[in-house]
Design a protein around this motif. Structure first.
Motif, PDB file in Angstrom:
ATOM      1  N   ASP A 300      41.387  30.217  43.008  1.00 30.45           N
ATOM      2  CA  ASP A 300      41.525  30.056  44.536  1.00 30.45           C
ATOM      3  C   ASP A 300      40.521  30.502  45.424  1.00 30.45           C
ATOM      4  OD1 ASP A 300      42.835  32.274  43.723  1.00 30.45           O
ATOM      5  OD2 ASP A 300      43.804  32.221  45.739  1.00 30.45           O
ATOM      6  N   SER A 332      45.515  30.439  39.357  1.00 30.48           N
ATOM      7  CA  SER A 332      45.595  31.513  40.298  1.00 30.48           C
ATOM      8  C   SER A 332      46.916  32.292  40.371  1.00 30.48           C
ATOM      9  CB  SER A 332      45.673  31.151  41.916  1.00 30.48           C
ATOM     10  OG  SER A 332      45.773  32.022  42.712  1.00 30.48           O
ATOM     11  N   GLN A 337      48.960  28.632  40.878  1.00 29.68           N
ATOM     12  CA  GLN A 337      48.292  27.542  40.557  1.00 29.68           C
ATOM     13  C   GLN A 337      48.131  27.492  39.197  1.00 29.68           C
ATOM     14  OE1 GLN A 337      44.294  27.503  41.781  1.00 29.68           O
ATOM     15  NE2 GLN A 337      43.855  25.109  41.650  1.00 29.68           N
TER      16      GLN A 337
END
Length: 443
Positions: A300, A332, A337
């Motif tokens: 990220d 992430s 994520q």
């Protein structure tokens, strides 16, 4: 089960590094007739009578007043190695009289409660060694074993005593259906953050200070009806960058965690790219035959375009050329994520690492592959692959019986491995090939 750890300790210049090299089977440690040459612990996997273990070489232990910082550090390193070891080999020099330092080291070893094997080094005449060893037997560590590390004399008896002190292999009493995952990488790449995100709760302290996680922490959990054990490890960094001795101590536990796992999540820092230390850490898991997933964390924080992932993938394949088989995932741990997809990939890699190929199918395909690309020849001699079978899993290991093993060139071995992967996958898993000679007439 993690490999037992054997630490070699003693005063400076008693032959510790020579014994380390003798047991490990190679000139790994610097050997010089000068105190203080071995300034850091060295680690190497060794084997005796089929039992593998981690061997640690240490700097010399001295207890002088007003000691230089270097020697105090060497002593502390040796003490840390002793704390983690399963068996300690205490080396004394039969060419020198018993010293106060020898007696103090022996006292500390008796208090440790560890299994200690006393090695009386530099013995020249084994016929008269018994009288020579009398004073060392008074150290209270059992009978000294006379050896000559330089010439390899009587090291077999020493190693029998060492192996006898290994803890029993209890198999860790772990259900074979449980997948053990180690989280490995340099300090501060986000290992603890990833563990917390996978577990869904703050079970491990997260800090921006490298080296916060000192020990390997095991946590059992379930996901979608499947059971896992997650092993969070202390970050491993280059010895030249290690400031705190406790970090050096934690490296051993990190290696143990890799040994105990089925799948290793190799974390990289997206901002740093692939470093030399990343290669060493990944190499340990590769050589251990573990299933491997390359996890690029902090994705990220990277400015991206439509080609960023492709460029990073290319860098990974170039820098980690020995791990072309390992899948990658960009995540992430902080935001979560793609973390939810990680365990599905772990399941897949664990399955691939445990895959088996039927012998009949394997030999049929081997004949096809050698027909498409005949094996190499040299001076009129041509390699013939007479028979192949898969001998084990974790990692998938194949035994090839050939007429002349020396004719099997590395490039042809790679050709066969590529075809094995194309036919059967083995994604995320190293493949091992064992080459054995067999006469063509031998059925």
């Amino acid at each position: 089960m993690a490999k037992p750890i054997v630490a070699i300790v003693g005063r400076p210049n008693v032959g510790k590094s020579t014994l380390f090299n003798r047991i490990a089977g190679g000139l790994t440690a610097i050997v010089q007739n000068q105190p203080g040459v071995t300034r850091d612990r060295l680690y190497r996997e060794a084997e005796w009578l089929g039992k593998k273990f981690m061997l640690i070489d240490t700097g010399g232990i001295e207890f002088k007043d007003n000691q230089m910082p270097l020697f105090r550090q060497m002593r502390r390193q040796a003490e840390l190695a002793m704390e983690e070891a399963d068996v300690i080999v205490f080396v004394v020099d039969t060419h020198a009289e018993l010293t106060r330092d020898d007696a103090r080291i022996a006292q500390d070893l008796r208090r440790s409660g560890k299994t200690v094997v006393l090695a009386a080094n530099k013995v020249e005449n084994f016929a008269t060694a018994e009288a020579q060893l009398y004073e060392y037997n008074a150290l209270g560590l059992g009978e000294a074993i006379p050896i000559s590390a330089e010439h390899g004399m009587n090291t077999g008896d020493l190693m029998e005593a060492v192996v006898a002190g290994f803890p029993a292999d209890d198999g860790e009493n772990v259900d074979p259906d449980v997948i053990k995952i180690s989280v490995i990488g340099r300090p501060n790449v986000g290992k603890s953050s990833l563990v917390n995100k996978l577990l869904g709760e703050e079970r491990v302290i997260v800090s921006d200070i490298p080296g916060t996680t000192r020990d390997a922490i095991d946590t059992s959990f379930e996901h979608d009806g499947k059971r896992y054990i997650l092993i969070d490890t202390a970050g491993m960094r280059r010895k030249s960058r290690i400031a705190e001795l406790v970090e050096q101590y934690s490296v051993i536990r990190s290696l143990r965690a890799v040994d105990r796992s089925d799948v290793a999540l190799m974390l990289l820092d997206a901002a740093d790219g692939i470093t030399e230390q990343d290669k060493k850490i990944a190499g340990y898991a590769h050589e251990g035959g573990k299933g491997i997933v390359i996890v690029v964390n902090k994705w990220d924080l990277i400015e991206k375009d439509d080609k960023t992932i492709n460029r990073f993938e290319k860098d990974i394949r170039e820098e980690l050329g020995f791990m072309q088989y390992a899948p990658t995932m960009f995540i992430s741990a902080k935001t979560g994520q793609r973390v939810n997809k990680l365990l599905d990939l772990v399941d897949f890699v664990a399955e691939q690492n445990s895959s088996r190929v039927a012998t009949a199918t394997l030999n049929t395909l081997m004949r096809e592959w050698t027909h498409l690309n005949p094996p190499p020849s040299h001076k009129g001699r041509r390699l013939k692959i007479l028979y192949a079978t898969q001998s084990s899993v974790k990692p998938p290991t194949f035994v090839l019986f050939v007429n002349q093993p020396d004719l099997l060139h590395f490039s042809y071995r790679r050709y066969l491995e590529n075809h094995l992967r194309n036919a059967f996958g083995f994604e995320g898993s190293p493949i091992r090939m064992v080459i054995r000679q067999r006469d063509e007439e031998d059925k």
